[in-house]
Write a protein that holds these residues in place. Sequence first.
Motif, PDB file in Angstrom:
ATOM      1  N   ASN A  54      -6.663  -2.091  -6.494  1.00  0.00           N
ATOM      2  CA  ASN A  54      -6.318  -1.025  -7.427  1.00  0.00           C
ATOM      3  C   ASN A  54      -7.458  -0.799  -8.411  1.00  0.00           C
ATOM      4  N   ASP A  55      -7.759   0.453  -8.701  1.00  0.00           N
ATOM      5  CA  ASP A  55      -8.852   0.765  -9.619  1.00  0.00           C
ATOM      6  C   ASP A  55      -8.621   0.169 -11.003  1.00  0.00           C
ATOM      7  N   GLU A  56      -7.388   0.212 -11.483  1.00  0.00           N
ATOM      8  CA  GLU A  56      -7.117  -0.251 -12.846  1.00  0.00           C
ATOM      9  C   GLU A  56      -7.232  -1.766 -12.988  1.00  0.00           C
ATOM     10  N   THR A  57      -7.163  -2.510 -11.883  1.00  0.00           N
ATOM     11  CA  THR A  57      -7.254  -3.977 -11.960  1.00  0.00           C
ATOM     12  C   THR A  57      -8.538  -4.510 -11.330  1.00  0.00           C
ATOM     13  N   LYS A  58      -9.462  -3.640 -10.996  1.00  0.00           N
ATOM     14  CA  LYS A  58     -10.626  -4.068 -10.215  1.00  0.00           C
ATOM     15  C   LYS A  58     -11.469  -5.123 -10.915  1.00  0.00           C
ATOM     16  N   ILE A  59     -11.788  -4.908 -12.197  1.00  0.00           N
ATOM     17  CA  ILE A  59     -12.631  -5.875 -12.901  1.00  0.00           C
ATOM     18  C   ILE A  59     -11.929  -7.232 -13.013  1.00  0.00           C
ATOM     19  N   TYR A  60     -10.611  -7.211 -13.210  1.00  0.00           N
ATOM     20  CA  TYR A  60      -9.845  -8.451 -13.292  1.00  0.00           C
ATOM     21  C   TYR A  60      -9.816  -9.145 -11.930  1.00  0.00           C
ATOM     22  N   ASP A  61      -9.645  -8.379 -10.857  1.00  0.00           N
ATOM     23  CA  ASP A  61      -9.638  -8.960  -9.515  1.00  0.00           C
ATOM     24  C   ASP A  61     -10.987  -9.568  -9.158  1.00  0.00           C
ATOM     25  N   GLU A 268       0.703  -3.914 -16.639  1.00  0.00           N
ATOM     26  CA  GLU A 268       2.061  -3.370 -16.482  1.00  0.00           C
ATOM     27  C   GLU A 268       2.291  -2.791 -15.092  1.00  0.00           C
ATOM     28  N   ILE A 269       1.750  -3.475 -14.092  1.00  0.00           N
ATOM     29  CA  ILE A 269       2.022  -3.103 -12.700  1.00  0.00           C
ATOM     30  C   ILE A 269       2.373  -4.367 -11.925  1.00  0.00           C
ATOM     31  N   LYS A 270       2.907  -4.196 -10.732  1.00  0.00           N
ATOM     32  CA  LYS A 270       3.284  -5.319  -9.884  1.00  0.00           C
ATOM     33  C   LYS A 270       2.273  -5.495  -8.757  1.00  0.00           C
ATOM     34  N   GLU A 271       2.101  -6.742  -8.346  1.00  0.00           N
ATOM     35  CA  GLU A 271       1.241  -7.032  -7.198  1.00  0.00           C
ATOM     36  C   GLU A 271       1.956  -6.619  -5.921  1.00  0.00           C
ATOM     37  N   LYS A 272       1.265  -5.864  -5.086  1.00  0.00           N
ATOM     38  CA  LYS A 272       1.863  -5.400  -3.831  1.00  0.00           C
ATOM     39  C   LYS A 272       1.320  -6.151  -2.609  1.00  0.00           C
ATOM     40  N   SER A 273       0.142  -6.789  -2.760  1.00  0.00           N
ATOM     41  CA  SER A 273      -0.436  -7.546  -1.634  1.00  0.00           C
ATOM     42  C   SER A 273       0.100  -8.977  -1.679  1.00  0.00           C
ATOM     43  N   LEU A 274       1.343  -9.145  -1.263  1.00  0.00           N
ATOM     44  CA  LEU A 274       1.984 -10.457  -1.352  1.00  0.00           C
ATOM     45  C   LEU A 274       1.686 -11.330  -0.143  1.00  0.00           C
ATOM     46  N   ASP A 275       1.537 -10.736   1.028  1.00  0.00           N
ATOM     47  CA  ASP A 275       1.291 -11.478   2.262  1.00  0.00           C
ATOM     48  C   ASP A 275      -0.104 -11.146   2.767  1.00  0.00           C
ATOM     49  N   ASN A 276      -0.889 -12.181   3.026  1.00  0.00           N
ATOM     50  CA  ASN A 276      -2.284 -11.979   3.401  1.00  0.00           C
ATOM     51  C   ASN A 276      -2.686 -12.875   4.560  1.00  0.00           C
ATOM     52  N   LEU A 277      -3.588 -12.375   5.385  1.00  0.00           N
ATOM     53  CA  LEU A 277      -4.195 -13.158   6.451  1.00  0.00           C
ATOM     54  C   LEU A 277      -5.579 -13.581   5.979  1.00  0.00           C
TER      55      LEU A 277
END
Length: 320
Positions: A54-61, A268-277
Amino acid sequence: MKKHLLLTGISTVLLSAVSYGEINLRDNYNGSTMWGYNGLEIRSNFSNVSLKTNDETKIYDLKNLSIRNNLEQLTNYLETENKDTENLFSLGYSGFNSSSYKNNGYSILLGKANSNNNRIGLKFNFIDGHYKENSNKLKEKDYNGALFYSSKNLNLITYLGKAETKENKESSKNLYYGVYGKWKKELSSYSYYFEAFEYLEPSIYFDTQLQRFTMKDSLNKKHNDTANSTIGIELKNSLDFDEFKLTTTLDIGYNREFLKNKKYRSFEIKEKSLDNLAARIQMNLKYSESTDIFIGYSSKKSLNNGNYSNKGTVGFTFRF
Protein backbone atom coordinates in the motif's frame (compact mmCIF):
# COMPACT_ATOMS: atom_id res chain seq x y z
CA MET A 1 33.13 12.05 6.75
CA LYS A 2 33.76 12.77 10.44
CA LYS A 3 31.26 10.06 11.38
CA HIS A 4 33.03 7.46 9.25
CA LEU A 5 36.41 8.46 10.74
CA LEU A 6 34.96 8.18 14.25
CA LEU A 7 33.52 4.71 13.56
CA THR A 8 36.85 3.61 12.06
CA GLY A 9 38.73 4.90 15.11
CA ILE A 10 36.43 3.15 17.57
CA SER A 11 36.64 -0.09 15.60
CA THR A 12 40.46 0.08 15.55
CA VAL A 13 40.66 0.59 19.32
CA LEU A 14 38.25 -2.27 20.02
CA LEU A 15 40.03 -4.57 17.59
CA SER A 16 43.37 -3.84 19.25
CA ALA A 17 41.93 -4.45 22.70
CA VAL A 18 40.42 -7.79 21.75
CA SER A 19 43.52 -8.99 19.94
CA TYR A 20 45.44 -8.78 23.22
CA GLY A 21 42.67 -10.32 25.29
CA GLU A 22 42.42 -13.88 26.48
CA ILE A 23 41.08 -15.61 23.35
CA ASN A 24 41.05 -19.35 22.85
CA LEU A 25 43.24 -19.93 19.80
CA ARG A 26 43.29 -23.01 17.62
CA ASP A 27 46.91 -24.05 16.89
CA ASN A 28 48.25 -26.03 13.97
CA TYR A 29 50.89 -28.74 14.14
CA ASN A 30 53.82 -26.34 14.68
CA GLY A 31 52.11 -24.32 17.40
CA SER A 32 51.16 -21.24 15.37
CA THR A 33 47.61 -19.92 15.13
CA MET A 34 45.53 -21.19 12.22
CA TRP A 35 43.56 -18.71 10.12
CA GLY A 36 39.91 -18.61 11.08
CA TYR A 37 40.20 -19.69 14.72
CA ASN A 38 41.37 -16.66 16.68
CA GLY A 39 37.90 -15.10 17.04
CA LEU A 40 38.44 -11.92 15.01
CA GLU A 41 36.51 -11.33 11.80
CA ILE A 42 35.00 -8.79 9.43
CA ARG A 43 31.65 -9.26 7.70
CA SER A 44 29.74 -7.47 4.99
CA ASN A 45 26.48 -7.98 3.10
CA PHE A 46 24.39 -6.01 0.64
CA SER A 47 20.67 -6.51 -0.06
CA ASN A 48 18.59 -5.14 -2.92
CA VAL A 49 14.83 -5.17 -2.38
CA SER A 50 11.73 -4.73 -4.54
CA LEU A 51 8.33 -4.30 -2.89
CA LYS A 52 4.68 -3.99 -3.78
CA THR A 53 2.44 -2.77 -0.95
CA ASN A 54 0.00 0.00 0.00
CA ASP A 55 1.28 3.47 -0.86
CA GLU A 56 0.32 4.91 2.52
CA THR A 57 2.33 2.26 4.43
CA LYS A 58 5.27 1.90 2.05
CA ILE A 59 7.93 3.66 4.13
CA TYR A 60 6.84 1.72 7.22
CA ASP A 61 6.90 -1.58 5.31
CA LEU A 62 10.40 -0.84 3.99
CA LYS A 63 11.60 -0.11 7.52
CA ASN A 64 10.12 -3.41 8.71
CA LEU A 65 11.83 -5.21 5.83
CA SER A 66 15.14 -3.67 6.88
CA ILE A 67 14.63 -4.83 10.49
CA ARG A 68 13.66 -8.31 9.31
CA ASN A 69 16.65 -8.41 6.97
CA ASN A 70 19.03 -7.74 9.88
CA LEU A 71 17.39 -10.52 11.92
CA GLU A 72 17.62 -13.02 9.07
CA GLN A 73 21.23 -12.10 8.29
CA LEU A 74 22.20 -12.61 11.93
CA THR A 75 20.33 -15.93 12.07
CA ASN A 76 21.96 -17.16 8.87
CA TYR A 77 25.36 -16.20 10.27
CA LEU A 78 24.74 -18.03 13.57
CA GLU A 79 23.62 -21.15 11.70
CA THR A 80 26.85 -21.35 9.69
CA GLU A 81 29.58 -19.91 11.94
CA ASN A 82 32.15 -22.13 13.67
CA LYS A 83 31.30 -22.46 17.37
CA ASP A 84 34.67 -24.14 18.06
CA THR A 85 35.94 -20.57 18.46
CA GLU A 86 35.14 -19.69 22.06
CA ASN A 87 35.34 -15.89 21.98
CA LEU A 88 34.13 -13.90 18.98
CA PHE A 89 34.60 -10.26 17.96
CA SER A 90 33.15 -9.23 14.60
CA LEU A 91 32.95 -5.92 12.74
CA GLY A 92 30.24 -5.64 10.09
CA TYR A 93 28.84 -3.47 7.34
CA SER A 94 25.44 -3.95 5.71
CA GLY A 95 23.79 -2.16 2.83
CA PHE A 96 20.04 -2.12 2.14
CA ASN A 97 18.71 -0.70 -1.11
CA SER A 98 15.30 -0.22 -2.70
CA SER A 99 13.86 2.23 -5.19
CA SER A 100 12.86 4.69 -2.45
CA TYR A 101 14.65 3.67 0.77
CA LYS A 102 18.37 3.08 1.32
CA ASN A 103 20.47 2.62 4.41
CA ASN A 104 24.01 1.81 5.50
CA GLY A 105 24.55 -0.15 8.70
CA TYR A 106 27.65 -0.56 10.86
CA SER A 107 27.80 -3.21 13.58
CA ILE A 108 29.89 -4.74 16.34
CA LEU A 109 29.18 -8.32 17.43
CA LEU A 110 30.50 -9.97 20.60
CA GLY A 111 29.92 -13.66 21.28
CA LYS A 112 31.00 -16.48 23.56
CA ALA A 113 30.55 -20.23 23.06
CA ASN A 114 30.57 -22.97 25.70
CA SER A 115 31.63 -26.61 25.62
CA ASN A 116 28.18 -27.63 24.31
CA ASN A 117 28.62 -25.50 21.14
CA ASN A 118 25.99 -22.99 22.26
CA ARG A 119 26.72 -19.31 21.71
CA ILE A 120 25.39 -16.22 23.45
CA GLY A 121 26.23 -12.68 22.50
CA LEU A 122 25.41 -9.07 21.75
CA LYS A 123 25.20 -7.11 18.53
CA PHE A 124 25.13 -3.32 18.28
CA ASN A 125 24.09 -1.45 15.11
CA PHE A 126 24.10 2.09 13.82
CA ILE A 127 22.02 2.71 10.68
CA ASP A 128 22.06 5.80 8.47
CA GLY A 129 18.96 5.80 6.24
CA HIS A 130 17.39 7.92 3.49
CA TYR A 131 13.89 7.78 2.02
CA LYS A 132 12.96 9.60 -1.17
CA GLU A 133 9.88 9.28 -3.35
CA ASN A 134 8.31 12.08 -5.37
CA SER A 135 8.49 15.19 -3.15
CA ASN A 136 8.90 13.25 0.12
CA LYS A 137 12.42 13.19 1.56
CA LEU A 138 13.30 11.73 4.95
CA LYS A 139 16.56 11.18 6.81
CA GLU A 140 16.89 8.50 9.45
CA LYS A 141 19.29 7.72 12.30
CA ASP A 142 18.76 4.33 13.93
CA TYR A 143 20.55 2.88 16.97
CA ASN A 144 19.67 -0.68 17.91
CA GLY A 145 20.99 -3.68 19.77
CA ALA A 146 20.27 -7.39 19.97
CA LEU A 147 20.89 -10.13 22.52
CA PHE A 148 21.11 -13.60 20.97
CA TYR A 149 21.34 -17.28 21.87
CA SER A 150 22.34 -19.93 19.33
CA SER A 151 22.41 -23.72 19.51
CA LYS A 152 22.26 -26.54 16.97
CA ASN A 153 18.47 -26.41 16.55
CA LEU A 154 17.46 -23.01 17.92
CA ASN A 155 18.36 -19.37 17.34
CA LEU A 156 16.69 -16.77 19.55
CA ILE A 157 17.11 -12.98 19.23
CA THR A 158 15.66 -10.18 21.33
CA TYR A 159 16.14 -6.67 19.98
CA LEU A 160 15.52 -3.01 20.79
CA GLY A 161 15.91 0.00 18.50
CA LYS A 162 15.42 3.74 18.51
CA ALA A 163 15.07 5.60 15.22
CA GLU A 164 14.64 9.29 14.51
CA THR A 165 13.35 10.50 11.15
CA LYS A 166 13.47 14.08 9.90
CA GLU A 167 11.55 15.76 7.10
CA ASN A 168 12.54 19.39 6.65
CA LYS A 169 12.16 20.81 10.18
CA GLU A 170 9.72 18.18 11.40
CA SER A 171 10.90 15.02 13.13
CA SER A 172 9.43 11.88 14.65
CA LYS A 173 10.94 9.47 17.16
CA ASN A 174 10.25 5.78 16.76
CA LEU A 175 10.89 2.99 19.23
CA TYR A 176 10.73 -0.67 18.28
CA TYR A 177 11.43 -3.90 20.11
CA GLY A 178 10.64 -7.55 19.72
CA VAL A 179 11.76 -11.14 19.69
CA TYR A 180 12.61 -13.42 16.77
CA GLY A 181 13.17 -17.15 16.98
CA LYS A 182 13.92 -19.91 14.51
CA TRP A 183 13.82 -23.63 15.30
CA LYS A 184 15.14 -26.19 12.83
CA LYS A 185 15.27 -29.97 13.00
CA GLU A 186 17.20 -32.18 10.59
CA LEU A 187 15.26 -35.07 9.03
CA SER A 188 18.30 -37.09 7.97
CA SER A 189 16.87 -40.22 9.61
CA TYR A 190 14.12 -40.22 6.95
CA SER A 191 16.54 -40.13 4.01
CA TYR A 192 16.44 -43.92 3.86
CA TYR A 193 12.81 -43.78 2.69
CA PHE A 194 13.32 -41.19 -0.05
CA GLU A 195 15.81 -41.87 -2.83
CA ALA A 196 15.91 -38.18 -3.77
CA PHE A 197 17.30 -37.37 -0.30
CA GLU A 198 20.45 -39.39 -0.98
CA TYR A 199 22.19 -36.16 -2.01
CA LEU A 200 20.09 -33.76 0.05
CA GLU A 201 19.86 -32.95 3.76
CA PRO A 202 16.19 -32.23 4.57
CA SER A 203 15.08 -30.18 7.58
CA ILE A 204 11.84 -28.74 8.90
CA TYR A 205 11.87 -25.22 10.32
CA PHE A 206 9.57 -22.88 12.21
CA ASP A 207 10.15 -19.17 12.87
CA THR A 208 8.20 -16.48 14.70
CA GLN A 209 8.56 -12.70 15.03
CA LEU A 210 6.75 -10.60 17.62
CA GLN A 211 7.29 -6.83 17.38
CA ARG A 212 5.93 -3.51 18.62
CA PHE A 213 6.77 -0.36 16.66
CA THR A 214 5.86 2.92 18.37
CA MET A 215 5.56 5.97 16.12
CA LYS A 216 5.63 9.34 17.90
CA ASP A 217 5.48 12.85 16.47
CA SER A 218 4.43 16.22 17.90
CA LEU A 219 0.74 15.26 17.80
CA ASN A 220 0.37 11.49 18.11
CA LYS A 221 1.85 8.38 19.65
CA LYS A 222 0.58 5.07 18.30
CA HIS A 223 1.65 1.44 18.47
CA ASN A 224 1.85 -0.92 15.51
CA ASP A 225 2.09 -4.60 16.48
CA THR A 226 2.93 -7.61 14.37
CA ALA A 227 2.99 -11.33 15.10
CA ASN A 228 3.84 -13.64 12.22
CA SER A 229 5.14 -17.18 11.85
CA THR A 230 6.54 -19.35 9.07
CA ILE A 231 6.67 -23.14 8.81
CA GLY A 232 8.55 -24.81 6.00
CA ILE A 233 10.96 -27.36 4.57
CA GLU A 234 14.67 -26.78 3.93
CA LEU A 235 16.82 -28.83 1.56
CA LYS A 236 20.61 -28.60 1.65
CA ASN A 237 23.38 -30.03 -0.55
CA SER A 238 27.12 -29.82 0.20
CA LEU A 239 30.09 -30.49 -2.09
CA ASP A 240 33.75 -30.57 -0.97
CA PHE A 241 36.72 -29.64 -3.16
CA ASP A 242 39.97 -29.89 -1.20
CA GLU A 243 39.75 -26.91 1.20
CA PHE A 244 36.63 -25.49 -0.47
CA LYS A 245 33.05 -26.37 0.49
CA LEU A 246 30.04 -25.32 -1.59
CA THR A 247 26.67 -25.47 0.16
CA THR A 248 23.37 -24.85 -1.61
CA THR A 249 20.24 -24.29 0.47
CA LEU A 250 16.63 -24.17 -0.74
CA ASP A 251 13.65 -23.61 1.53
CA ILE A 252 9.97 -22.97 1.00
CA GLY A 253 7.32 -22.24 3.60
CA TYR A 254 3.95 -20.77 4.54
CA ASN A 255 3.86 -17.47 6.46
CA ARG A 256 0.91 -16.14 8.44
CA GLU A 257 0.29 -12.67 9.93
CA PHE A 258 -1.98 -12.90 13.01
CA LEU A 259 -2.57 -9.24 13.99
CA LYS A 260 -4.40 -7.83 10.97
CA ASN A 261 -6.10 -5.08 13.01
CA LYS A 262 -2.93 -3.92 14.81
CA LYS A 263 -0.11 -4.07 12.25
CA TYR A 264 -1.08 -0.71 10.68
CA ARG A 265 -2.88 0.87 13.64
CA SER A 266 -1.09 4.23 13.09
CA PHE A 267 -2.46 4.33 9.53
CA GLU A 268 -5.98 3.23 10.56
CA ILE A 269 -6.10 0.42 8.02
CA LYS A 270 -6.07 -3.37 8.27
CA GLU A 271 -3.46 -5.76 6.94
CA LYS A 272 -4.84 -7.72 4.00
CA SER A 273 -1.78 -9.88 3.16
CA LEU A 274 -2.38 -12.42 5.92
CA ASP A 275 -1.29 -15.58 4.08
CA ASN A 276 2.04 -15.63 2.28
CA LEU A 277 4.27 -18.05 0.41
CA ALA A 278 7.95 -17.64 1.33
CA ALA A 279 10.90 -19.13 -0.59
CA ARG A 280 14.68 -18.75 -0.51
CA ILE A 281 17.74 -20.11 -2.30
CA GLN A 282 21.30 -19.46 -1.16
CA MET A 283 24.77 -20.63 -2.16
CA ASN A 284 27.68 -20.42 0.29
CA LEU A 285 31.31 -21.02 -0.65
CA LYS A 286 33.67 -21.61 2.27
CA TYR A 287 37.46 -21.73 2.07
CA SER A 288 38.97 -23.56 5.05
CA GLU A 289 37.66 -21.73 8.14
CA SER A 290 38.89 -18.33 7.03
CA THR A 291 36.54 -17.13 4.26
CA ASP A 292 32.83 -17.39 3.47
CA ILE A 293 31.21 -15.92 0.36
CA PHE A 294 27.46 -16.19 -0.17
CA ILE A 295 24.78 -15.13 -2.60
CA GLY A 296 21.05 -15.57 -2.11
CA TYR A 297 17.58 -14.68 -3.34
CA SER A 298 14.34 -14.74 -1.34
CA SER A 299 10.72 -13.94 -2.14
CA LYS A 300 7.52 -13.49 -0.18
CA LYS A 301 4.25 -13.47 -2.13
CA SER A 302 0.81 -12.75 -0.72
CA LEU A 303 -1.83 -15.40 -1.33
CA ASN A 304 -4.59 -12.82 -0.66
CA ASN A 305 -3.65 -10.07 -3.13
CA GLY A 306 -0.83 -9.01 -5.45
CA ASN A 307 1.56 -7.70 -2.78
CA TYR A 308 5.09 -9.12 -2.65
CA SER A 309 8.66 -8.51 -1.53
CA ASN A 310 11.77 -9.82 -3.30
CA LYS A 311 15.34 -9.62 -2.00
CA GLY A 312 18.73 -10.43 -3.50
CA THR A 313 21.75 -10.58 -1.17
CA VAL A 314 25.52 -10.97 -1.52
CA GLY A 315 28.05 -11.01 1.30
CA PHE A 316 31.26 -12.33 2.77
CA THR A 317 32.93 -13.11 6.09
CA PHE A 318 36.70 -13.10 6.60
CA ARG A 319 38.15 -14.64 9.76
CA PHE A 320 41.66 -13.89 10.96
